[in-house]
Design an enzyme around this catalytic site. Structure first.
Site, PDB file in Angstrom:
ATOM      1  N   GLU A  89     118.382 -27.639  64.950  1.00 25.85           N
ATOM      2  CA  GLU A  89     118.366 -27.875  66.293  1.00 25.85           C
ATOM      3  C   GLU A  89     117.105 -28.751  66.688  1.00 25.85           C
ATOM      4  OE1 GLU A  89     120.969 -27.421  68.324  1.00 25.85           O
ATOM      5  OE2 GLU A  89     122.167 -25.780  67.297  1.00 25.85           O
TER       6      GLU A  89
ATOM      7  N   GLY B 250     112.344 -30.859  61.241  1.00 25.46           N
ATOM      8  CA  GLY B 250     113.578 -30.509  60.682  1.00 25.46           C
ATOM      9  C   GLY B 250     113.700 -31.356  59.179  1.00 25.46           C
TER      10      GLY B 250
ATOM     11  N   GLY C  63     113.390 -27.021  66.435  1.00 24.39           N
ATOM     12  CA  GLY C  63     112.004 -27.575  66.546  1.00 24.39           C
ATOM     13  C   GLY C  63     111.903 -29.000  66.449  1.00 24.39           C
ATOM     14  N   SER C  64     111.145 -29.837  66.039  1.00 22.56           N
ATOM     15  CA  SER C  64     110.945 -30.998  66.118  1.00 22.56           C
ATOM     16  C   SER C  64     111.705 -31.821  64.885  1.00 22.56           C
ATOM     17  CB  SER C  64     109.394 -31.617  65.903  1.00 22.56           C
ATOM     18  OG  SER C  64     108.909 -31.263  64.809  1.00 22.56           O
ATOM     19  N   THR C  65     112.290 -33.123  65.299  1.00 19.85           N
ATOM     20  CA  THR C  65     112.903 -33.731  64.188  1.00 19.85           C
ATOM     21  C   THR C  65     111.983 -33.899  62.854  1.00 19.85           C
ATOM     22  OG1 THR C  65     114.403 -34.873  65.868  1.00 19.85           O
ATOM     23  CG2 THR C  65     114.115 -35.737  63.734  1.00 19.85           C
TER      24      THR C  65
ATOM     25  N   CYS D 166     114.440 -29.040  75.318  1.00 19.94           N
ATOM     26  CA  CYS D 166     114.922 -29.935  74.289  1.00 19.94           C
ATOM     27  C   CYS D 166     116.020 -30.742  75.228  1.00 19.94           C
ATOM     28  CB  CYS D 166     115.725 -29.316  73.183  1.00 19.94           C
ATOM     29  SG  CYS D 166     116.532 -28.081  73.615  1.00 19.94           S
TER      30      CYS D 166
HETATM   31  P1  NAD Z   1     107.766 -27.843  65.737  1.00 17.15           P
HETATM   32  O1  NAD Z   1     108.639 -28.446  64.840  1.00 17.15           O
HETATM   33  O2  NAD Z   1     106.409 -28.295  65.408  1.00 17.15           O
HETATM   34  O3  NAD Z   1     107.943 -25.980  64.872  1.00 17.15           O
HETATM   35  C1  NAD Z   1     108.793 -25.354  65.144  1.00 17.15           C
HETATM   36  C2  NAD Z   1     108.728 -24.406  63.888  1.00 17.15           C
HETATM   37  O4  NAD Z   1     108.613 -24.506  62.927  1.00 17.15           O
HETATM   38  C3  NAD Z   1     107.450 -23.323  64.315  1.00 17.15           C
HETATM   39  O5  NAD Z   1     107.810 -22.169  63.997  1.00 17.15           O
HETATM   40  C4  NAD Z   1     106.464 -24.082  63.153  1.00 17.15           C
HETATM   41  O6  NAD Z   1     105.566 -22.919  62.826  1.00 17.15           O
HETATM   42  C5  NAD Z   1     107.559 -24.081  62.171  1.00 17.15           C
HETATM   43  N1  NAD Z   1     107.287 -25.141  60.907  1.00 17.15           N
HETATM   44  C6  NAD Z   1     106.293 -26.180  61.081  1.00 17.15           C
HETATM   45  N2  NAD Z   1     106.283 -26.895  60.003  1.00 17.15           N
HETATM   46  C7  NAD Z   1     107.213 -26.127  59.056  1.00 17.15           C
HETATM   47  C8  NAD Z   1     107.348 -26.258  57.703  1.00 17.15           C
HETATM   48  N3  NAD Z   1     106.921 -27.383  56.947  1.00 17.15           N
HETATM   49  N4  NAD Z   1     108.296 -25.327  57.180  1.00 17.15           N
HETATM   50  C9  NAD Z   1     108.955 -24.651  57.863  1.00 17.15           C
HETATM   51  N5  NAD Z   1     108.581 -24.119  59.064  1.00 17.15           N
HETATM   52  C10 NAD Z   1     107.537 -24.930  59.576  1.00 17.15           C
HETATM   53  O7  NAD Z   1     108.323 -27.534  66.939  1.00 17.15           O
HETATM   54  P2  NAD Z   1     107.361 -27.296  68.461  1.00 17.15           P
HETATM   55  O8  NAD Z   1     106.366 -28.304  68.769  1.00 17.15           O
HETATM   56  O9  NAD Z   1     107.265 -25.779  68.437  1.00 17.15           O
HETATM   57  O10 NAD Z   1     108.640 -27.506  69.583  1.00 17.15           O
HETATM   58  C11 NAD Z   1     108.961 -28.816  69.981  1.00 17.15           C
HETATM   59  C12 NAD Z   1     110.129 -29.483  69.659  1.00 17.15           C
HETATM   60  O11 NAD Z   1     111.420 -28.515  69.339  1.00 17.15           O
HETATM   61  C13 NAD Z   1     110.702 -30.578  70.311  1.00 17.15           C
HETATM   62  O12 NAD Z   1     110.842 -31.872  69.506  1.00 17.15           O
HETATM   63  C14 NAD Z   1     111.970 -30.166  71.128  1.00 17.15           C
HETATM   64  O13 NAD Z   1     112.803 -31.121  71.496  1.00 17.15           O
HETATM   65  C15 NAD Z   1     112.464 -29.296  69.778  1.00 17.15           C
HETATM   66  N6  NAD Z   1     113.524 -28.400  70.437  1.00 17.15           N
HETATM   67  C16 NAD Z   1     114.866 -28.635  70.300  1.00 17.15           C
HETATM   68  C17 NAD Z   1     115.656 -27.506  70.580  1.00 17.15           C
HETATM   69  C18 NAD Z   1     117.145 -27.783  70.428  1.00 17.15           C
HETATM   70  O14 NAD Z   1     117.960 -26.906  70.551  1.00 17.15           O
HETATM   71  N7  NAD Z   1     117.829 -28.782  69.607  1.00 17.15           N
HETATM   72  C19 NAD Z   1     115.272 -26.799  71.429  1.00 17.15           C
HETATM   73  C20 NAD Z   1     114.013 -26.374  71.754  1.00 17.15           C
HETATM   74  C21 NAD Z   1     113.157 -27.299  71.322  1.00 17.15           C
END
Ligand code: NAD
Length: 455
Positions: free
Chosen positions: A229, A212, A207-209, A263
């Site tokens: 990731e 993360g 997900g997002s940095t 991503c």
């Molecule tokens: P996001 O980070 O908002 O959410 C990802 C997941 O985390 C969701 O399931 C969300 O409910 C959960 N989440 C949110 N806050 C949390 C917390 N405090 N504790 C535990 N879980 C929590 O990401 P998004 O908007 O769904 O996706 C887009 C981002 O993901 C972009 O920045 C993209 O670059 C990145 N991404 C990275 C990769 C990679 O492999 N490096 C792949 C796909 C997407």
């Protein structure tokens, strides 16, 4: 809109409701975690049994591909062709880990005072937390290696794609022993409760940095290892020797695949100043052939953005670039359709100080930056925050030489987005750490133990 108890999935093309999912209560989460902990004891014992079942899961997922693809398109927005591609690579990922061979154990270097063996063992219950852009594949990139390695898994999908991820988990559960794989539904609070559950021994997050970083802090409370990731802002660097037409056409398709919400999509191009016109002419010609529409409609090649926040964000970057004097082709909101639609946009007349170049757009906007010295471009990129992917285009030996200098988890030469489940995948710097895919994917879900016998 979703409530504390219920997640409402909205079709991003029609804004109609697709369905509802109940949020997992803390008591249900606890019961699922305890069941996963208990299932671990027998699941860990036979690799050949696990791999046979994963192969069956791969087959069953492909058998049900048509229905899953339709649901993925309705809930996520991508075209039906892209949805079936996502189901296919997810099944392929299962098949890869179903046949992968790796050493569980090796003999330590000889010593006159001890006889030691080095062992690689599963960790226990894994929490897999995944985003909405490739909800099935990004889940599979975690659960296939984690299960193959002998762990049990609890998945938490992004709220907006709960239906399709739930359906895929149900398909796999129909083949796997009870408790080996389960799903919890909800937002950040559910994710946090999962990470902090005493039974969870590993967190794998995509997900997002920003999220993360929060997850790493949460996992610190229980010293739970994490794989992250995260985001990327992948550059494509064209050398003087690049085939400009080929590169521009390829990059237009890669940049706008999944409506740019990928991503590792190319998110900016660095082009020799005297070749920018030719690059943009081809890029625009390819862009003009793209058919934006409902992913479920025949002929659609580019679906809507997934949600209104993403659309507002990308439009905001374009507005700012326009106000700063950028030259933009396309990029208008499409108001004749009900969903989160916009035209793909090519942006020129920007540089590294522009927000649209500095920040990950994650949408249908692609900036082109003119350069004169490639060494300066490489130094600049290596000084920046992200290090997920990059591509270099040009005569092969020269392009490889530049590729070797770039700090990123994967650097492609004369291609981009070339993801293979057989190869390790991941980022460096703010793009994260840990690897998925290849044999590295399985080692991410194993811990090393030494058994040493005094002689
Ligand atoms: P996001 O980070 O908002 O959410 C990802 C997941 O985390 C969701 O399931 C969300 O409910 C959960 N989440 C949110 N806050 C949390 C917390 N405090 N504790 C535990 N879980 C929590 O990401 P998004 O908007 O769904 O996706 C887009 C981002 O993901 C972009 O920045 C993209 O670059 C990145 N991404 C990275 C990769 C990679 O492999 N490096 C792949 C796909 C997407």
């Amino acid at each position: 809109m979703s409530t504390d108890n219920e997640l409402i999935s909205i079709n991003p093309a029609t804004l109609e409701e697709v369905g509802r999912t109940a949020v997992t209560t803390p008591a249900e989460l606890d019961a699922k975690a305890v069941a996963a902990q208990s299932a671990f004891q027998s699941w860990r014992t036979s690799r050949s049994t696990r791999q046979g079942l994963l192969a069956a899961c791969s087959y069953e997922l492909m058998r049900q591909s048509t229905a899953i693809s339709a649901l993925l398109t309705a809930e996520q927005g991508k075209s039906l062709t892209d949805s079936s591609g996502e189901v296919w690579i997810s099944a392929r990922c299962l098949a890869h880990f179903a046949r992968l061979d790796w050493a569980d154990e090796s003999q330590a270097p000889a010593s006159p005072i001890r006889d030691a063996r080095i062992q690689h063992r599963p960790l226990g219950v894994v929490a897999a937390i995944v985003p909405w852009n490739f909800p099935i594949f990004l889940m599979m990139a975690k659960i296939a290696p984690a299960l193959a390695a002998g762990n049990t898994v609890l998945v938490k999908p992004a709220e907006s794609v709960s239906l399709v991820v739930g359906e895929v988990v149900r398909i796999l559960q129909s083949i796997l022993p009870e408790g080996v794989l389960d799903i919890v539904y909800g937002g950040p609070d559910t994710g946090k409760a999962l990470i902090e559950h005493a039974a969870v021994r590993k967190v794998s997050f995509t997900g997002s940095t920003g999220v993360g970083k929060a997850i790493m802090k949460q996992a610190a409370e229980t010293i739970t290892p994490v794989t992250l990731e995260l985001g990327g802002n992948d550059p494509a660097i064209l050398l003087d020797s690049a085939d400009i037409n080929y590169a521009a056409g390829f990059l237009a398709h890669s940049a706008f695949f999944n409506s740019g919400q990928m991503c590792i999509a190319p998110k900016r191009a660095y082009v020799p100043a005297d070749k920018v016109d030719a690059f943009c002419a081809t890029f625009e010609a390819v862009m003009s052939t793209m058919v934006v529409g409902d992913g479920a409609a025949a002929g659609t090649t580019v679906g809507p953005l997934h949600n209104s926040a993403q659309l507002e964000y990308v439009q905001g970057l374009l507005d700012k670039a326009r106000a700063d004097g950028a030259d933009i082709t396309g990029g208008n909101r499409i108001t004749t359709l009900p969903g989160y639609f916009m035209e793909p946009a090519l942006v020129r007349g920007v540089d590294d100080s522009s927000d649209i170049v500095k920040f990950e757009q994650f949408g249908l906007a692609f900036p082109v930056v003119a350069y004169t010295n490639v060494d300066d471009v490489v130094s600049l990129l290596n000084s920046q925050e992200f290090g997920l992917g990059a591509s270099v285009w040009g005569e092969q030996a020269a392009a490889v030489e530049v590729a070797e200098q770039i700090d990123a988890g994967q650097v492609w030469v004369n291609t981009h987005n070339a993801l293979e489940v057989e190869l390790p995948f991941g980022g460096v710097k703010s793009s994260g750490f840990g690897r998925e895919g290849g044999e590295a994917g399985v080692h991410d879900f194993l811990e090393t133990r030494v058994v040493s016998v005094k002689l």
